[in-house]
Design an enzyme around this catalytic site. Structure first.
Site, PDB file in Angstrom:
ATOM      1  NE  ARG A   1      23.351 -33.582  10.276  1.00 34.07           N
ATOM      2  CZ  ARG A   1      24.307 -34.046  10.282  1.00 34.07           C
ATOM      3  NH1 ARG A   1      24.259 -35.173  10.818  1.00 34.07           N
ATOM      4  NH2 ARG A   1      25.370 -33.637   9.907  1.00 34.07           N
TER       5      ARG A   1
ATOM      6  CE  LYS B   1      21.609 -33.842   5.521  1.00 30.91           C
ATOM      7  NZ  LYS B   1      21.485 -32.280   5.466  1.00 30.91           N
TER       8      LYS B   1
ATOM      9  CG  HIS C   1      24.960 -34.482   1.456  1.00 27.11           C
ATOM     10  ND1 HIS C   1      25.803 -33.991   1.979  1.00 27.11           N
ATOM     11  CD2 HIS C   1      23.813 -33.880   1.682  1.00 27.11           C
ATOM     12  CE1 HIS C   1      25.569 -32.853   2.860  1.00 27.11           C
ATOM     13  NE2 HIS C   1      24.245 -32.875   2.699  1.00 27.11           N
TER      14      HIS C   1
ATOM     15  CB  SER D   1      27.402 -28.942   6.382  1.00 30.80           C
ATOM     16  OG  SER D   1      26.480 -27.821   6.927  1.00 30.80           O
TER      17      SER D   1
ATOM     18  CE  LYS E   1      24.769 -30.107   0.562  1.00 31.68           C
ATOM     19  NZ  LYS E   1      25.786 -29.370   1.227  1.00 31.68           N
ATOM     20  CB  THR E   2      21.389 -24.375   0.299  1.00 34.05           C
ATOM     21  OG1 THR E   2      21.162 -25.682   0.556  1.00 34.05           O
ATOM     22  CG2 THR E   2      19.719 -23.597  -0.012  1.00 34.05           C
TER      23      THR E   2
ATOM     24  CG  ASP F   1      20.715 -31.371   1.892  1.00 32.68           C
ATOM     25  OD1 ASP F   1      21.995 -30.922   1.646  1.00 32.68           O
ATOM     26  OD2 ASP F   1      20.451 -32.034   2.696  1.00 32.68           O
TER      27      ASP F   1
ATOM     28  NE  ARG G   1      21.392 -25.201   8.379  1.00 29.88           N
ATOM     29  CZ  ARG G   1      22.077 -25.794   7.548  1.00 29.88           C
ATOM     30  NH1 ARG G   1      21.394 -26.064   6.250  1.00 29.88           N
ATOM     31  NH2 ARG G   1      23.054 -26.495   7.628  1.00 29.88           N
TER      32      ARG G   1
HETATM   33  P1  ATP Z   1      24.178 -27.661   4.321  1.00 28.51           P
HETATM   34  O1  ATP Z   1      24.353 -29.133   3.597  1.00 28.51           O
HETATM   35  O2  ATP Z   1      24.430 -27.632   5.701  1.00 28.51           O
HETATM   36  O3  ATP Z   1      22.542 -27.475   4.170  1.00 28.51           O
HETATM   37  P2  ATP Z   1      25.136 -26.044   1.988  1.00 28.51           P
HETATM   38  O4  ATP Z   1      26.219 -26.947   1.068  1.00 28.51           O
HETATM   39  O5  ATP Z   1      23.800 -26.055   1.584  1.00 28.51           O
HETATM   40  O6  ATP Z   1      25.186 -26.634   3.296  1.00 28.51           O
HETATM   41  P3  ATP Z   1      24.929 -23.161   1.806  1.00 28.51           P
HETATM   42  O7  ATP Z   1      23.603 -23.261   2.877  1.00 28.51           O
HETATM   43  O8  ATP Z   1      24.511 -23.071   0.653  1.00 28.51           O
HETATM   44  O9  ATP Z   1      25.433 -24.902   2.220  1.00 28.51           O
HETATM   45  O10 ATP Z   1      25.679 -22.251   2.524  1.00 28.51           O
HETATM   46  C1  ATP Z   1      26.954 -21.503   1.963  1.00 28.51           C
HETATM   47  C2  ATP Z   1      27.293 -20.338   2.776  1.00 28.51           C
HETATM   48  O11 ATP Z   1      28.527 -19.770   2.344  1.00 28.51           O
HETATM   49  C3  ATP Z   1      26.151 -19.288   2.410  1.00 28.51           C
HETATM   50  O12 ATP Z   1      26.083 -18.779   3.899  1.00 28.51           O
HETATM   51  C4  ATP Z   1      26.745 -18.419   1.599  1.00 28.51           C
HETATM   52  O13 ATP Z   1      26.208 -17.225   1.741  1.00 28.51           O
HETATM   53  C5  ATP Z   1      28.262 -18.477   1.834  1.00 28.51           C
HETATM   54  N1  ATP Z   1      29.133 -18.089   0.828  1.00 28.51           N
HETATM   55  C6  ATP Z   1      30.146 -17.213   0.843  1.00 28.51           C
HETATM   56  N2  ATP Z   1      31.002 -17.261  -0.422  1.00 28.51           N
HETATM   57  C7  ATP Z   1      30.497 -18.318  -1.073  1.00 28.51           C
HETATM   58  C8  ATP Z   1      30.910 -18.699  -2.409  1.00 28.51           C
HETATM   59  N3  ATP Z   1      31.772 -18.063  -3.107  1.00 28.51           N
HETATM   60  N4  ATP Z   1      30.030 -19.689  -2.906  1.00 28.51           N
HETATM   61  C9  ATP Z   1      29.148 -20.241  -2.354  1.00 28.51           C
HETATM   62  N5  ATP Z   1      28.581 -19.861  -1.025  1.00 28.51           N
HETATM   63  C10 ATP Z   1      29.351 -18.892  -0.372  1.00 28.51           C
HETATM   64 MN    MN Z   2      21.651 -26.929   2.188  1.00 32.90          MN
END
Ligand code: ATP
Ligand code: MN
Length: 546
Positions: free
Chosen positions: A74, A215, A235, A253, A257-258, A272, A337
Site C-alpha cells: 500500500r 484496506k 484490525h 503488519s 495475525k494471519t 484481518d 502474498r
Molecule cells: P498483515 O496485517 O500484513 O496481514 P499479519 O499480522 O497477518 O500481517 P502474518 O501474515 O501472520 O502477519 O505474518 C507473520 C510472519 O512472520 C509470517 O511470515 C510467519 O511465518 C513469520 N513468523 C516467524 N516467527 C513467527 C512467530 N513466532 N509468530 C508468528 N509469526 C512468525
Molecule cells: Mn494478515
C-alpha cells in the site's frame, strides 16, 4: 515423425464459452462503455480471462500468479479522504488521514469514468461485514480480471437472493492504468486511493496493489461502524474454540495475525478485520491475505494447503523452468502474498460470526528483544498498550535503516482509522469493563538479544504459549512482574522451556537488557504524551515505570 496438426482439431475440445455478459447498466455511475461488461464472473472464468489477457500465469497447484507492478504494498502517503461537511469535524485529519478537495475528487471521478469508455470491465457485487445489520454492499469496477478475482476472494460473496435486488452502498473504481496528474488533480503522485464518504466511492488509480481495495473498504468501515453504530471495528484476526470461546489477535503488519489465527484446533473467523458489536465478533471479509515469504508446509500447513485453484499468489517467482513457486525468492519484494476465499481453510466458521471474546492477544514483533514472549496485562495495561500499539520495523528493507525502528500505531491499526484513536479506545475500554476478557501481550519478534544479535521467536513456541493461554493452562501458574513494564510473566508454560519465557534470561549481557528495556520504556512514554489529555489515571497506571 511429424503429425498433421490441424489447428481446427486442436481447439475441438474447447467449448464455445458461454460467457456471462450481462448488459446491466452502470448508468448510475454515468458510465457508458463501448467495451464489454463482465459481471460477477466465477473464479474459473476470471482465471481464463486473466491468462488470456496475459495478466498472470498458472502455478502447478492451480493458483493464479500475478504481479502488482511498481507498487508491491500500500502507499499510505497517497491515501486520501475527501474533506467535506460530512467529514470536516469527524475525521481526525493527520498525515494518516490526508484531506482531499471535493472538487478535485469530482474531477478525478469524471476523468476515470471517461477513461473507462471503451474498455472491457470486470464488475462484481460483493459484501463487507458478515453481520446483516452492519453489512455494506459493494459494487466493484475493475479493469483487471485478477483484481476482480481478488475481490471475489477477499469480500463476502452474496448468495442468489442477495444478488436479486442488490443495491450498492459503496462503489470501488480501481484502474491501475489510470494515472493522475499531480499538478491538476490534487494528488501527491500519479497513484492514489481516495475515499469519498459522502458520495460513497473509493477511487484507486496508478497502482495495481490489490490490497488498496481491501484496506480502503476497511477504512470506510472503521469510519461508519464506530461513528454511526457504536460498533468497535478492529484490525485483528479471530478464531473460536470448540467451547465457543472466541479469541482475537490484534497486531500490526507482519506480527502474526494471519499465521497465528490459522489453528487446526480452532475455527477461523477471519484473519484481518472484524467488528465487535453488542453480542458478537464478526468478520468484515470473506477471505484471507497471507504473507508467503519463506512459506513452508511444515510451519504453516493451513496456509500452504489453501494455495490451490481459486487462490492468487502475488509477486512470487517460479523455480526456473518450472511452474512451482519458490517462496524463498525475494526478487520482487518481501511482501509476497496469497489471497484465497476463507473456505480454503478447512475449519473456517461458515457464517464468520462468533461470541464475545474470552481472550484478547496483542501481537508485537519487538525487534529489541525486550518484551516477554507472553505476558498477562491488567485492565490499565491493556488500555495503555492498546492505545500505544507498539511494534518494531526491522532493518534491512530500507537502505538507510540499520537499527530496528520503533513504531507506535494506535489501536494496532492507525493507518486505517479515520476517527481519533481515542474513539476506538473508549469502545474497547467499555467492552473490556463489561465482559471478563483476558488480555495477553505476545512478542512474536526477537529473543536472546535485539535484531542482529538474537533470533526470531520460534513459531512453535508462540503457538504453544497461545494454546496454553486459551486452554486456561496459564491460570494457575506463578507470575512475576516485568521490571520496567510491570506486566505479568508466567514462570512456566506447557511445551515451552522455562528460560524462553524470560527475555532477560535469554540475553547474555543482562546489563544490556536492562538498558534496552529502559530505552523502550522511554519510547513508550514519549509516544504517549499526545494522549495525555484523554488518558485517565487508571490508563496511566498501565505505563512502564523505572
Ligand atoms: P498483515 O496485517 O500484513 O496481514 P499479519 O499480522 O497477518 O500481517 P502474518 O501474515 O501472520 O502477519 O505474518 C507473520 C510472519 O512472520 C509470517 O511470515 C510467519 O511465518 C513469520 N513468523 C516467524 N516467527 C513467527 C512467530 N513466532 N509468530 C508468528 N509469526 C512468525
Ligand atoms: Mn494478515
Amino acid at each position: 515423425m511429424t503429425r498433421d496438426i490441424n489447428p481446427k482439431n486442436i481447439f475441438m475440445s474447447v467449448q464455445e464459452l458461454d460467457i456471462k455478459v450481462e448488459r446491466k447498466s452502470l448508468s448510475e455511475l454515468e458510465l457508458e462503455t463501448k467495451g464489454t461488461i463482465f459481471w460477477n464472473l466465477s473464479p474459473a472464468e476470471l482465471v481464463e480471462h486473466s491468462l488470456a489477457n496475459k495478466e498472470g500465469n498458472l502455478t502447478d497447484v492451480g493458483a493464479l500468479m500475478a504481479d502488482t507492478g511498481e507498487f508491491t504494498g500500500r502507499s499510505p502517503k497517497d491515501r486520501f479522504i475527501v474533506k467535506d461537511s460530512e467529514t470536516e469535524n469527524t475525521v481526525w485529519w493527520s498525515d494518516i488521514n490526508i484531506p482531499f478537495d471535493e472538487a478535485n475528487f469530482d474531477r478525478l471521478y469524471n476523468k476515470m469514468i471517461s477513461f473507462l469508455g471503451n474498455r472491457n470491465l470486470y464488475v462484481r457485487d460483493a459484501i463487507a461485514g458478515a453481520d446483516e445489520k452492519y453489512r455494506l454492499n459493494l459494487r466493484i469496477i475493475n479493469t483487471l480480471a485478477w483484481h476482480n478475482m481478488f475481490c471475489y476472494n477477499m469480500f463476502l460473496r452474496p448468495d442468489k437472493d442477495q444478488l436479486e435486488d442488490f443495491d450498492p452502498d459503496f462503489t470501488i473504481i480501481c484502474i491501475p492504468e489510470f494515472k493522475a496528474n499531480p499538478d491538476t488533480d490534487g494528488t501527491r503522485q500519479e497513484n492514489f486511493a481516495a475515499i469519498n464518504l459522502t458520495r460513497k466511492i473509493l477511487l484507486i488509480g496508478g497502482t495495481a496493489y490489490a490490497g488498496e481495495m481491501k484496506k480502503g473498504i476497511f477504512s470506510v468501515l472503521n469510519y461508519i461502524l464506530p461513528h454511526k453504530h457504536g460498533v468497535l471495528s478492529m484490525h485483528c484476526s479471530a478464531n473460536v474454540g470448540k467451547e465457543g470461546d472466541t479469541a482475537v489477535f490484534f497486531g500490526l503488519s507482519g506480527t502474526g495475525k494471519t499465521t497465528l489465527s490459522a489453528d487446526p484446533d480452532r475455527s477461523l473467523i477471519g484473519d484481518d478485520e472484524h467488528g465487535w458489536n453488542e453480542d458478537s465478533v464478526f468478520n468484515f471479509e470473506g477471505g484471507c491475505y497471507a504473507k508467503v515469504i519463506d512459506l513452508s508446509r511444515e510451519k504453516e500447513p493451513e496456509i500452504w494447503d489453501a494455495i490451490k485453484f481459486g487462490a492468487i499468489v502475488e509477486n512470487t517467482r517460479f523455480y526456473p523452468g518450472t511452474r512451482t513457486v519458490d517462496y524463498s525468492n525475494k526478487q520482487v519484494t518481501e511482501n509476497t502474498r496469497t489471497s484465497y476465499p476463507i473456505y480454503h481453510i478447512k475449519n473456517a466458521l461458515p457464517n464468520s460470526i462468533a461470541g464475545i471474546p474470552k481472550n484478547i492477544f496483542f501481537l508485537t514483533a519487538d525487534a529489541f528483544g525486550v518484551i516477554p514472549p507472553i505476558s498477562k496485562l491488567n485492565k490499565s495495561q491493556a488500555m495503555y498498550h492498546f492505545i500505544s500499539g507498539y511494534t518494531a520495523k526491522v532493518a534491512g528493507t530500507e537502505v538507510d535503516v540499520t537499527e530496528p525502528k520503533t513504531t507506535f500505531s494506535a489501536c494496532f491499526g492507525a493507518a486505517f482509522l479515520p476517527l481519533h484513536p481515542t474513539r476506538y479506545a473508549e469502545l474497547f475500554g467499555e467492552k473490556m469493563e463489561k465482559h471478563q476478557v483476558n488480555v495477553w501481550l505476545i512478542n512474536t519478534g526477537w529473543t536472546g538479544g535485539p535484531y542482529g544479535v538474537g533470533s526470531r521467536m520460534k513459531l512453535k513456541y508462540t503457538r504453544a504459549m497461545i494454546s496454553a493461554a486459551l486452554e486456561g493452562k496459564l491460570d494457575h501458574v506463578a507470575y512475576r512482574k516485568h521490571s520496567v513494564f510491570g506486566i505479568g510473566i508466567p514462570e512456566s508454560c506447557p511445551n515451552v522451556p522455562d528460560h524462553v519465557l524470560s527475555p532477560r534470561a535469554t540475553w547474555e549481557d543482562k546489563a544490556a537488557y536492562d538498558l534496552k528495556a529502559r530505552e523502550l520504556g522511554t519510547a513508550f512514554i514519549q509516544n504517549f504524551e499526545k494522549y495525555l489529555d484523554f488518558a485517565t489515571d487508571d490508563i496511566l497506571a498501565g505505563a512502564p515505570k523505572f
